[in-house]
Design an enzyme around this catalytic site. Structure first.
Site, PDB file in Angstrom:
ATOM      1  N   HIS A   1       0.868  -1.178   0.000  1.00 47.34           N
ATOM      2  CA  HIS A   1       0.000   0.000   0.000  1.00 47.34           C
ATOM      3  C   HIS A   1       0.911   1.236   0.000  1.00 47.34           C
ATOM      4  CE1 HIS A   1      -2.704   3.000   1.813  1.00 47.34           C
ATOM      5  NE2 HIS A   1      -3.708   2.227   1.441  1.00 47.34           N
TER       6      HIS A   1
ATOM      7  N   ASP B   1       3.338  -3.986   8.064  1.00 47.27           N
ATOM      8  CA  ASP B   1       2.086  -3.248   7.899  1.00 47.27           C
ATOM      9  C   ASP B   1       0.952  -4.223   8.235  1.00 47.27           C
ATOM     10  OD1 ASP B   1      -0.205  -2.073   7.027  1.00 47.27           O
ATOM     11  OD2 ASP B   1       0.530  -1.533   5.033  1.00 47.27           O
TER      12      ASP B   1
ATOM     13  N   GLN C   1      -4.220  -4.758   7.319  1.00 54.40           N
ATOM     14  CA  GLN C   1      -5.213  -5.732   6.847  1.00 54.40           C
ATOM     15  C   GLN C   1      -5.086  -7.079   7.552  1.00 54.40           C
ATOM     16  OE1 GLN C   1      -7.660  -4.858   5.091  1.00 54.40           O
ATOM     17  NE2 GLN C   1      -6.968  -2.967   4.120  1.00 54.40           N
TER      18      GLN C   1
ATOM     19  N   LYS D   1     -10.331   0.023  10.855  1.00 53.53           N
ATOM     20  CA  LYS D   1     -10.499  -1.205  10.072  1.00 53.53           C
ATOM     21  C   LYS D   1     -10.806  -2.399  10.969  1.00 53.53           C
ATOM     22  CE  LYS D   1      -7.210   0.285   6.485  1.00 53.53           C
ATOM     23  NZ  LYS D   1      -8.023   0.635   5.337  1.00 53.53           N
TER      24      LYS D   1
ATOM     25  N   CYS E   1      -4.639   1.915  -3.960  1.00 53.53           N
ATOM     26  CA  CYS E   1      -3.424   2.522  -3.366  1.00 53.53           C
ATOM     27  C   CYS E   1      -2.195   1.617  -3.498  1.00 53.53           C
ATOM     28  CB  CYS E   1      -3.610   2.882  -1.898  1.00 53.53           C
ATOM     29  SG  CYS E   1      -4.858   4.111  -1.609  1.00 53.53           S
TER      30      CYS E   1
HETATM   31  C1  LIG Z   1      -2.351  -2.536   3.674  1.00 51.79           C
HETATM   32  C2  LIG Z   1      -2.682  -1.148   4.130  1.00 51.79           C
HETATM   33  N1  LIG Z   1      -1.720  -0.411   4.709  1.00 51.79           N
HETATM   34  C3  LIG Z   1      -1.958   0.824   5.146  1.00 51.79           C
HETATM   35  C4  LIG Z   1      -3.198   1.408   5.010  1.00 51.79           C
HETATM   36  C5  LIG Z   1      -3.418   2.798   5.503  1.00 51.79           C
HETATM   37  O1  LIG Z   1      -4.342   2.823   6.530  1.00 51.79           O
HETATM   38  P1  LIG Z   1      -4.964   4.195   7.039  1.00 51.79           P
HETATM   39  O2  LIG Z   1      -5.579   4.855   5.835  1.00 51.79           O
HETATM   40  O3  LIG Z   1      -5.970   3.811   8.054  1.00 51.79           O
HETATM   41  O4  LIG Z   1      -3.837   4.991   7.595  1.00 51.79           O
HETATM   42  C6  LIG Z   1      -4.236   0.703   4.385  1.00 51.79           C
HETATM   43  C7  LIG Z   1      -5.554   1.309   4.172  1.00 51.79           C
HETATM   44  O5  LIG Z   1      -6.331   0.887   3.349  1.00 51.79           O
HETATM   45  C8  LIG Z   1      -3.967  -0.627   3.955  1.00 51.79           C
HETATM   46  O6  LIG Z   1      -4.917  -1.365   3.376  1.00 51.79           O
END
Ligand SMILES: Cc1ncc(COP(=O)(O)O)c(C=O)c1O
Length: 405
Positions: free
Chosen positions: A117, A194, A197, A220, A358
């Site tokens: 992401h 990260d 998810q 989430k 993203c």
């Molecule tokens: C794999 C992953 N990392 C990071 C993020 C970023 O999360 P946030 O927008 O809550 O900061 C997301 C958000 O969709 C994500 O799916």
């Protein structure tokens, strides 16, 4: 015993809407207990934390720190290792800024994947620009899965940081994090995971996983927006720099500009935090603990298998991750633009996401610039999946004419 129908009564968004919400990787619905925790702060507990010499402030400071204990218990960490942030993006940026910029230098390598992401790759691009380090990528299968063998081949002595998602937000595979950390540590590298998810969907144990840093978001996992967590090994948190300074993060400063920062986690929490969101996150975690994360994972996996079996029978679909085990199903409808298909599903009362999600460098791996993502959570039902499959059958170029808004 997990009962989805009972669980659904906890969520006002489910009670108040007919929509089949299949965009849980973007954000999740909130159970009443989380909404109550947030409103309780505003109606009964409003005051700042760690600042007032009166009962209200003592009480809310105590509840706020209990929230930290709840998060620590949920991921098997120490409270000193839990930094409250605004979300996974801030958590991952904080590591890149506070650790990467301070400790990486020219010639060092950050090992990552093409499935990341933006929030777990752009901060590292910036670190490279500023330090002269460079990024290398671990090869993934065409479905986005990483093998331990391929990871081993990609590792070498110059790798100082491995930055990767435990579960990709597009392809949904659970990467072998325990093996990754073991191998990375043999080379003296740290692992930045990260967990945006994965923490909401699988039981998390930072000690067992061996990760050095883990970032995730409250929204989430049934919690409020505006709150996230950075778990960091205490010695690493102590060594790295905050990227924000201000009230609450310093022990002392003087007129000459000398600053003595507090120990982690407080040195990273300058300014008034999102108090109500910490209380809401804490309620969300207690709610998930009552359901049990094993049950969350098991139910979601069964629902996914049920959905995939049905979707596989449709010859108008291309499914990019049929074998993943989490609730993310990424697909396209042959000859139909992804956003048109998602808009068509919207007319049938279904919320899914379309686009590149993203993860813009993943495009080459799956050979599709836009996809549709259906992402399930423990409150989705077989009935919703059936409705979704029926609607997918109807997606054709002709049915999508004029649908895009
Ligand atoms: C794999 C992953 N990392 C990071 C993020 C970023 O999360 P946030 O927008 O809550 O900061 C997301 C958000 O969709 C994500 O799916």
């Amino acid at each position: 015993m997990f009962d989805v129908n009972k669980v659904r009564t906890d969520f006002p968004m489910i009670q108040n809407n007919d929509v089949a919400y299949l965009d849980n990787a973007a954000t999740t619905f909130k159970p009443q207990c989380v909404i109550d925790a947030v409103t309780n702060y505003y109606t009964h507990e409003t005051s700042n934390v760690h600042r007032g010499d009166y009962d209200l402030s003592y009480q809310v400071s105590e509840d706020y720190e209990k929230g930290r204990e709840t998060v620590a218990r949920f991921i098997n960490a120490d409270t000193r290792e839990i930094v409250f942030t605004s979300g996974a993006s801030m958590s991952l940026n904080l590591v890149a800024y506070g650790y990467g910029r301070k400790f990486l230098k020219e010639g060092d390598v950050i090992l990552s994947t093409e499935a990341e992401h933006a929030s777990n790759i752009l901060p590292w691009f910036k670190v490279c620009e500023e330090t002269g380090a460079k990024i290398e990528y671990i090869p993934l299968s065409s479905e986005g899965e990483m093998s331990v063998e391929d990871f081993k081949k990609a590792m070498h002595d110059r790798v100082k940081v491995v930055a990767m998602a435990h579960v990709s937000n597009v392809l949904g595979y659970i990467q072998p994090i325990e093996e990754v950390t073991k191998i990375a540590h043999e080379y003296g590298a740290i692992v930045v995971c990260d967990g945006a998810q994965s923490v909401p969907h699988v039981p998390t144990d930072v000690k067992k996983w061996g990760v050095d840093f883990l970032g995730f978001s409250g929204h989430k996992m049934c919690g409020p927006t505006g709150i996230g967590v950075l778990y960091g090994r205490f010695d690493l948190l102590q060594a790295m720099d905050p990227f924000m300074l201000g009230g609450g993060s310093n022990a002392r400063f003087d007129i000459c500009g000398n600053i003595l920062l507090k120990d982690a986690p407080y040195k990273f929490e300058a300014g008034t935090p999102a108090i109500e969101a910490v209380l809401g996150l804490s309620a969300a975690i207690e709610y998930l603990e009552k359901i049990g994360m094993e049950n969350v994972y098991k139910y979601e996996h069964e629902l996914r298998v049920y959905a995939i079996d049905k979707l596989r029978e449709l010859d108008n679909l291309i499914i990019y991750n049929p074998n993943a085990s989490t609730g993310i199903i990424t697909f396209n409808v042959k000859n139909v633009f992804a956003q048109d298909a998602a808009s068509f599903l919207n007319t049938k009362g279904m919320a899914v996401r379309s686009g590149n999600h993203c993860a813009k460098i993943l495009i080459e791996l799956i050979e599709a610039s836009e996809t549709i993502r259906c992402s399930l959570y423990f409150y989705n039902t077989k009935d919703e999946v059936d409705r979704f499959v029926e609607a997918c059958k109807e997606i054709t170029v002709e049915n999508c004419v004029g649908i895009f808004f």
